[in-house]
Design a protein around this motif. Structure first.
Motif, PDB file in Angstrom:
ATOM      1  N   UNK A 193       0.809  -1.180   0.000  1.00 18.98           N
ATOM      2  CA  UNK A 193       0.000   0.000   0.000  1.00 18.98           C
ATOM      3  C   UNK A 193       0.861   1.257   0.000  1.00 18.98           C
ATOM      4  N   UNK A 194       1.970   1.248   0.733  1.00 21.17           N
ATOM      5  CA  UNK A 194       2.839   2.401   0.809  1.00 21.17           C
ATOM      6  C   UNK A 194       3.547   2.692  -0.498  1.00 21.17           C
ATOM      7  N   UNK A 195       3.940   1.639  -1.233  1.00 19.40           N
ATOM      8  CA  UNK A 195       4.639   1.840  -2.506  1.00 19.40           C
ATOM      9  C   UNK A 195       3.721   2.492  -3.525  1.00 19.40           C
ATOM     10  N   UNK A 196       2.457   2.078  -3.568  1.00 23.14           N
ATOM     11  CA  UNK A 196       1.509   2.650  -4.522  1.00 23.14           C
ATOM     12  C   UNK A 196       1.262   4.127  -4.218  1.00 23.14           C
ATOM     13  N   UNK A 197       1.140   4.476  -2.971  1.00 26.07           N
ATOM     14  CA  UNK A 197       0.919   5.880  -2.609  1.00 26.07           C
ATOM     15  C   UNK A 197       2.133   6.735  -2.954  1.00 26.07           C
ATOM     16  N   UNK A 198       3.328   6.202  -2.693  1.00 27.24           N
ATOM     17  CA  UNK A 198       4.546   6.939  -3.039  1.00 27.24           C
ATOM     18  C   UNK A 198       4.659   7.133  -4.545  1.00 27.24           C
ATOM     19  N   UNK A 199       4.345   6.086  -5.296  1.00 24.00           N
ATOM     20  CA  UNK A 199       4.406   6.187  -6.757  1.00 24.00           C
ATOM     21  C   UNK A 199       3.387   7.197  -7.273  1.00 24.00           C
ATOM     22  N   UNK A 200       2.189   7.202  -6.674  1.00 21.94           N
ATOM     23  CA  UNK A 200       1.163   8.157  -7.088  1.00 21.94           C
ATOM     24  C   UNK A 200       1.591   9.586  -6.834  1.00 21.94           C
ATOM     25  N   UNK A 201       2.197   9.826  -5.683  1.00 19.36           N
ATOM     26  CA  UNK A 201       2.687  11.177  -5.376  1.00 19.36           C
ATOM     27  C   UNK A 201       3.816  11.574  -6.315  1.00 19.36           C
ATOM     28  N   UNK A 202       4.696  10.625  -6.622  1.00 22.69           N
ATOM     29  CA  UNK A 202       5.808  10.904  -7.523  1.00 22.69           C
ATOM     30  C   UNK A 202       5.291  11.299  -8.898  1.00 22.69           C
ATOM     31  N   UNK A 203       4.286  10.553  -9.419  1.00 22.35           N
ATOM     32  CA  UNK A 203       3.731  10.875 -10.729  1.00 22.35           C
ATOM     33  C   UNK A 203       2.997  12.215 -10.706  1.00 22.35           C
ATOM     34  N   UNK A 204       2.325  12.521  -9.610  1.00 24.52           N
ATOM     35  CA  UNK A 204       1.623  13.805  -9.514  1.00 24.52           C
ATOM     36  C   UNK A 204       2.611  14.969  -9.569  1.00 24.52           C
ATOM     37  N   UNK A 205       3.713  14.859  -8.834  1.00 23.12           N
ATOM     38  CA  UNK A 205       4.726  15.913  -8.852  1.00 23.12           C
ATOM     39  C   UNK A 205       5.360  16.011 -10.229  1.00 23.12           C
ATOM     40  N   UNK A 206       5.637  14.877 -10.838  1.00 21.20           N
ATOM     41  CA  UNK A 206       6.252  14.887 -12.165  1.00 21.20           C
ATOM     42  C   UNK A 206       5.315  15.511 -13.200  1.00 21.20           C
ATOM     43  N   UNK A 207       4.014  15.174 -13.132  1.00 18.02           N
ATOM     44  CA  UNK A 207       3.039  15.732 -14.071  1.00 18.02           C
ATOM     45  C   UNK A 207       2.941  17.245 -13.892  1.00 18.02           C
ATOM     46  N   UNK A 208       2.966  17.711 -12.651  1.00 20.85           N
ATOM     47  CA  UNK A 208       2.904  19.144 -12.386  1.00 20.85           C
ATOM     48  C   UNK A 208       4.149  19.848 -12.929  1.00 20.85           C
ATOM     49  N   UNK A 209       5.315  19.255 -12.747  1.00 20.37           N
ATOM     50  CA  UNK A 209       6.547  19.828 -13.282  1.00 20.37           C
ATOM     51  C   UNK A 209       6.508  19.891 -14.798  1.00 20.37           C
ATOM     52  N   UNK A 210       5.998  18.842 -15.439  1.00 23.29           N
ATOM     53  CA  UNK A 210       5.932  18.828 -16.900  1.00 23.29           C
ATOM     54  C   UNK A 210       4.953  19.866 -17.413  1.00 23.29           C
ATOM     55  N   UNK A 211       3.823  20.047 -16.721  1.00 22.70           N
ATOM     56  CA  UNK A 211       2.859  21.064 -17.145  1.00 22.70           C
ATOM     57  C   UNK A 211       3.455  22.452 -17.045  1.00 22.70           C
ATOM     58  N   UNK A 212       4.221  22.694 -16.003  1.00 26.90           N
ATOM     59  CA  UNK A 212       4.840  24.010 -15.854  1.00 26.90           C
ATOM     60  C   UNK A 212       5.942  24.213 -16.881  1.00 26.90           C
ATOM     61  N   UNK A 213       6.640  23.158 -17.251  1.00 23.13           N
ATOM     62  CA  UNK A 213       7.741  23.291 -18.194  1.00 23.13           C
ATOM     63  C   UNK A 213       7.244  23.548 -19.608  1.00 23.13           C
ATOM     64  N   UNK A 214       6.113  22.965 -19.992  1.00 25.77           N
ATOM     65  CA  UNK A 214       5.637  23.075 -21.366  1.00 25.77           C
ATOM     66  C   UNK A 214       4.584  24.150 -21.564  1.00 25.77           C
ATOM     67  N   UNK A 215       4.257  24.898 -20.541  1.00 25.69           N
ATOM     68  CA  UNK A 215       3.258  25.952 -20.685  1.00 25.69           C
ATOM     69  C   UNK A 215       3.927  27.200 -21.245  1.00 25.69           C
ATOM     70  N   UNK A 216       3.634  27.527 -22.504  1.00 22.94           N
ATOM     71  CA  UNK A 216       4.289  28.698 -23.095  1.00 22.94           C
ATOM     72  C   UNK A 216       3.657  29.997 -22.599  1.00 22.94           C
ATOM     73  N   UNK A 217       4.449  31.031 -22.562  1.00 16.40           N
ATOM     74  CA  UNK A 217       3.902  32.333 -22.198  1.00 16.40           C
ATOM     75  C   UNK A 217       3.240  32.941 -23.435  1.00 16.40           C
TER      76      UNK A 217
END
Length: 118
Positions: A1-25
């Protein structure tokens, strides 16, 4: 159960970083286009509201006063006629407003590019 939650948080942070990186001004041209379309929507909504009132009042009076209209125009037909008038007013006014703004902006851009010759 702990590994799945950690992986979910990791993907959420990664997705947020990617959205910020590819958002053009937005460029100034994109901002101007967005402002033109927003002005068109506002003008179209105002025109649709006026057209709705301007077509609903005669429609309701006519249905009660004219025998042919009373016999042939049910509630659905009345609503259809009123909504068609409102929709047509919206699209005509919005289109004209957007085209006028685009024309004005293109002339301003042309005037800024061309230097006076004298």
């Amino acid at each position: 159960m702990g590994i799945a939650m950690d992986a979910g948080k990791w993907w959420a942070v990664r997705r947020q970083d990617m959205n910020m990186a590819f958002k053009p001004s937005p460029s100034p041209a994109q901002y101007t286009a967005k402002q033109c379309s927003h002005d068109g929507v506002k003008a179209g909504a105002k025109a649709a509201a006026i057209a709705c009132i301007a077509s609903a009042i005669p429609m309701l009076i006519g249905v009660r006063a004219i025998p042919w209209a009373r016999a042939n125009l049910n509630y659905a037909a009345q609503a259809h006629i009123i909504s068609l008038a409102s929709g047509a007013a919206y699209f005509v006014v919005a289109d004209r407003t957007i085209l006028a703004s685009a024309r004005k902006n293109s002339f301003q851009k042309l005037a800024a590019q061309v230097e006076p010759s004298f």
